[in-house]
Design an enzyme around this catalytic site. Structure first.
Site, PDB file in Angstrom:
ATOM      1  N   HIS A  39       0.841  -1.209   0.000  1.00  0.00           N
ATOM      2  CA  HIS A  39       0.000   0.000   0.000  1.00  0.00           C
ATOM      3  C   HIS A  39       0.874   1.256   0.000  1.00  0.00           C
ATOM      4  O   HIS A  39       0.672   2.159  -0.839  1.00  0.00           O
ATOM      5  CB  HIS A  39      -0.904  -0.024   1.237  1.00  0.00           C
ATOM      6  CG  HIS A  39      -1.691   1.237   1.458  1.00  0.00           C
ATOM      7  ND1 HIS A  39      -3.026   1.345   1.165  1.00  0.00           N
ATOM      8  CD2 HIS A  39      -1.327   2.446   1.965  1.00  0.00           C
ATOM      9  CE1 HIS A  39      -3.447   2.556   1.467  1.00  0.00           C
ATOM     10  NE2 HIS A  39      -2.437   3.257   1.963  1.00  0.00           N
ATOM     11  N   GLU A  40       1.828   1.320   0.910  1.00  0.00           N
ATOM     12  CA  GLU A  40       2.655   2.532   1.017  1.00  0.00           C
ATOM     13  C   GLU A  40       3.497   2.728  -0.251  1.00  0.00           C
ATOM     14  O   GLU A  40       3.670   3.846  -0.724  1.00  0.00           O
ATOM     15  CB  GLU A  40       3.541   2.481   2.270  1.00  0.00           C
ATOM     16  CG  GLU A  40       2.779   2.409   3.598  1.00  0.00           C
ATOM     17  CD  GLU A  40       1.810   3.560   3.838  1.00  0.00           C
ATOM     18  OE1 GLU A  40       1.907   4.606   3.162  1.00  0.00           O
ATOM     19  OE2 GLU A  40       0.922   3.421   4.700  1.00  0.00           O
ATOM     20  N   ASP A  85      -5.024   7.435  -1.507  1.00  0.00           N
ATOM     21  CA  ASP A  85      -5.821   6.573  -0.635  1.00  0.00           C
ATOM     22  C   ASP A  85      -7.237   6.455  -1.178  1.00  0.00           C
ATOM     23  O   ASP A  85      -7.732   7.329  -1.884  1.00  0.00           O
ATOM     24  CB  ASP A  85      -5.858   7.137   0.791  1.00  0.00           C
ATOM     25  CG  ASP A  85      -4.593   6.813   1.562  1.00  0.00           C
ATOM     26  OD1 ASP A  85      -4.199   5.632   1.576  1.00  0.00           O
ATOM     27  OD2 ASP A  85      -4.007   7.742   2.148  1.00  0.00           O
TER      28      ASP A  85
HETATM   29 ZN   LIG Z   1      -2.290   5.303   2.330  1.00  0.00          ZN
END
Ligand SMILES: [Zn+2]
Length: 189
Positions: A114-115, A124
């Site tokens: 995700h990062e 996001d």
């Molecule tokens: Zn994020």
């Protein structure tokens, strides 16, 4: 951009260049795959997780390749407290911080992919859907899916191919910090 289109684009540029009789110092940057060198020297506990995340992104996308410890496009750190987050300086460049406390609650691999997704141009998307990588912690601690959806992966490929509109490209490539993707569950007091 698939390889056939890429070849055609390169051929077209070469033809145009020859016709004009000019020299292009750095031809066709948009069609050259970017190598993103990531460095895990500051995140020893998560080096193997970073390698797995790199493989996931490499398999899911085109036009970029994440490679370990060949340089410092992407520095990965482990921290204690404060939350995992990403700091993108430009597309494919920046820093990722993995909070060891969050990584004990959420899947470390999902946090890492995700990062890195932020470094690769994704925002996001807190919709609670575990099938969406950028839903982050909104999908709960039971969600361990580390794979980007087809839509997410294709957007990254398009960003690196330079085929998105100027507005879409700008939103995915600028300097930005992405925090609070993983809600804290521990009660402090
Ligand atoms: Zn994020």
């Amino acid at each position: 951009m698939n390889s056939r289109v890429k070849r055609l684009a390169v051929a077209a540029l070469a033809t145009a260049t020859a016709t004009l009789g000019i020299t292009v110092a750095n031809p066709a940057p948009a069609s050259a795959a970017m190598t993103i060198c990531y460095n895990t020297s500051q995140a020893p506990s998560y080096a193997s997780v970073a390698n797995q995340a790199a493989s996931i992104w490499n398999n899911a996308t085109t036009n970029l390749t994440l490679t370990a410890n060949c340089g410092t496009n992407l520095r990965i750190y482990q921290i204690t407290g404060g939350g995992s987050y990403a700091q993108r300086t430009s597309l494919g460049n920046g820093r990722v911080y993995i909070d060891t406390q969050q990584a004990a609650q959420y899947s470390p691999l999902r946090i890492m992919t995700h990062e890195i997704g932020h470094i690769l141009g994704l925002p996001d998307n807190y919709n609670g859907n575990c099938a969406i990588l950028m839903s982050g912690g909104s999908a709960g601690t039971s969600c361990t899916n580390p794979y980007p959806s087809t839509t997410e992966a294709n957007r990254v490929s398009s960003l690196f191919a330079g085929t998105l509109s100027a507005n879409d490209r700008r939103s995915g490539t600028g300097s930005q910090v992405f925090k609070d993707s993983w809600p804290g569950l521990l009660t402090v007091g």
